[in-house]
Every structure is written in C-alpha cells, then in structure tokens.
Write an enzyme that holds these catalytic residues in place. Sequence first.
Site, PDB file in Angstrom:
ATOM      1  CE  LYS A  94      -3.733   1.941   2.904  1.00  0.00           C
ATOM      2  NZ  LYS A  94      -4.546   1.667   4.122  1.00  0.00           N
ATOM      3  CB  SER A 106      -7.699   3.500   3.537  1.00  0.00           C
ATOM      4  OG  SER A 106      -6.849   2.896   4.491  1.00  0.00           O
ATOM      5  CB  SER A 135      -7.940   0.590   6.360  1.00  0.00           C
ATOM      6  OG  SER A 135      -8.602   1.795   6.619  1.00  0.00           O
TER       7      SER A 135
END
Length: 476
Positions: free
Chosen positions: A79, A153, A177
């Site tokens: 990420k 996220s 997330s």
Amino acid sequence: MAGVAFAGLADSARALAAGTFTSRELTERALSGIEATQGTLNAFRVVRTDAALAEADEADRRLAAGERLPLLGVPVAVKDDMDVAGEPTAFGCPGDFPPKTADAEAVRRLRAAGAVIVGKTNTPELGQWPFTEGPAFGATRNPWNRAHTPGGSSGGSAAAVAAGLVPAALGSDGAGSVRIPAAWTHLVGVKPQRGRISTWPEAESFNGITCNGVLARTVEDAALLLDAASGSHPGDLHRPAPLRTLPAVGRDPGRLRIALSLRTAFTLAPVRLDPAIRSAVTALAERLAALGHEVVEHDLRFGPVGLTFVPRATAGVRTWASRVPDPALLDPRTRSAVRMGRVLGGGPLRLARRHEAALQRKVGEAFERFDVVLAPTTAVPPPLIGSMAGLSGLRTDRTMMAACPFAWPWNVLGWPGVNVPAGFVGDGLPVGAQLLGPAGSEPLLISLAAQLEADRRWSDHRPPTPQRPQSSGDPA
C-alpha cells in the site's frame, strides 16, 4: 486476468522453487495484468516495472544457485503508505512527493523473504475512508462489479489481489482498512496484533490505532505473507512477542466457544445491519456450529470506545498532513479533520490513551466465556463509486460510520481480527465476517479461518469477466 497469480502466494513460491516458472515470468505476467487493468481497475499509484524486473532476474539467479526463501521471486504489492526505497510515499494525497531513501521495516522484511515488489497500491487521502477515490489518482474499482468501490483504505491492494494481478499484498488497518476491503472483494484480510508487523519509520501509526496487515485469497497465503512481514524494529513502541501463524493453517482449532455479536459500539450515526448481510453472517455461524463449535449470540460491552478513537484518528491525520508538499491541495474533509486533530491532539488524546486498558478489560470480559467473536465486517455491501463524493466532512463521517461500524473498535483495543468471505448479496457483491480475538490470538483465528475455508471453498470463486462501469462516476 486469469493469470498465474491466481495460483496464489504459497503455490507460486513452490512453483518457483521447483523450477516450474521463473520469477521473471511471474513478474512479467503481474506487470502485464497491471498495465491491462490500470485504466479500469486503477489499483496502483506506483508501478515499478524496471525495478521489479531487475529484482526478478536477481531472484532467478539466487533460485538457480539453490537458495530458498519463503517468498523468493514471488511478485507482491504494498500500500502507498509504506516506504519503498526510490519511490514516493504519497499516501493518497496530491502533490509532488520526493522518493524515499530507505524501505519501511515491513517492506525490508518482505525483501528479506525474497519478494519482488511490483508496485504501490492506491489509498484515499491519509487512509481516512472506506472507499478508494481521490483527485490524486481517480477511483479504484471493485473487480467483482466495477460500478462499486472495493472499499478502503487498502482498496488498491484489495482490488489487485481480487483481480489476480498479484497473489497477495500488504495493507494497513486503522478503522477496518484491511478487513473492510477484504470483505467487499471476497478476500481473507488479517489485521494482526498491534506491532506484529512493524510500522517503522513510524514508531507507531495514528497514535497506535493503525496496524499493518495482509490481504490474500486464501488463509494459507495470508498466513505466509503475515509471517514474512512480521517482526519489530528497535524503534517500535509496540513489540509483541514473536509468533508464527503458518503452522496454524493445518491445525485443528478444537471445539471453540464462539460469540455471535451483531451489536455495534455507540456512534453518532444510526446503524442498520443490511438483512442480507445479517443472513450471510448467521449462515456462517450455522456452519461453525455444524463443524462442532458452540455458537451463542452475545453482545459485546464496548463502553465509550468511540470517544477514545476520534482523538487518536484526527491527531494522526494532522501529523501526516503536515508532511504533504502542498496542504492546499488536500480534500476539504481532510483539512477539517486536521483542524479537529489540532483541538483534540492535547489533553483529549492523552485521556484517550489512558483509557485503553480499561476498555480492553471491559471488552475482554467476553473472552472469559468465549474463545472467538464472530461479527459482520460491514453493515452494508460495497457502495457505488462516487456515492460519498462531494459530501461534507460531517456527512461523510456519518455515512461512513453507518456503513462500517463493526471494525474500528478492534483498532482501539489493538487486538487481531481476520475477515473471511461470507458470500455474495444483491447483484453478486461480496460481503464478509470478522473472526475477532484477544491479544496474541492470531494462530487461533487463522486455524479457525482455515477450517471454514476448507468447508466453504471460497477461493474457488473469481471475479467475472471485466465489464464497463454500470453507473456514473470516473471514466473507467
């Protein structure tokens, strides 16, 4: 892309060790899939084409020389809140960010295990929302239905894994997330114990509520990546005792006492659990009972956990926002959170930190009677792309809390949770359920998840053939 990546992380590692494929072949397939879907899925912020191919060639040389490591030559993604040397870390924000000079500790550990880092995946600004959209990169779409969000996220990581672009990826989880996008893309998502995977160069992330975690299609792959990435840096504030989860994949969890919890912690937004998700989670509870476990409906006692979450989250947003090259480019909702973090970042933040132990005791009372808690991961299926665009900060927060009220209390507690697929609702949209435990319970949760996986065979399902978006929003 029905490519080699659908073989999974563990199978890819075994095939490389056996010489069935080369790392360059697997990496080229991953990069080709990313290029082919970037205009539609839009899962990646940074694609490391030349660097990844060089890493793959080096892995092939090491494999040919007889070297063996858990992930040697396997392409994975991380990420875009994790530093990769030579690449910027924009964390979903617009602006011109300088390249980092060193890997984050979690990335360093993946490299030490032999992984090839193909790129950095999309995330909303500073990881604040359960959708992955923003002016810096557009909208990331759900491989199961591209009119819908994959969640957030860690939405880019989830989309990349669900679509078979990479076999597994790292994400981070500050309010669900990892678990929320895993639920909405039919993946296994593990938020481990706080500190299990280092957040260095942050001593802790978002005042301790954010943990790094993993997304994969199978429990074995999730455990393999978790073990490879786990470990502490001397600068970490949270350094739990080491443990391994991969051996738990084949271990009988025994007959467990499982609490089915459908009640949420108090929030300022009314929460309605979608009946189809309630049915899916209840069906999962029934399967657990059929597997020999004792399953009892039991509501957790959360106490004032929400009052301790907001100061930690908004103060964390303020810290991260201070590093962006041009704060004026940030979403108005981010700037509003920064202002709130300025107000709450002193006394309220200290008070919130002091109350964590009391909250752990209150919620932990359930584990005097039960071994594991089963709960929905979200209250609703994945929303449409753009459904939260243009909302005020308050309306976004209320909409977000109503959609995703089940995951964030475990971030305050710092304990592990595993999302497992719970089936499909509506027009084939994936939903998930959480297996939650107290500190250090990752092996037990992994063992139970693997037992469920053997029964439900969820990894047999793959997203449909790519399609054009079915509603308005960013162009696909």
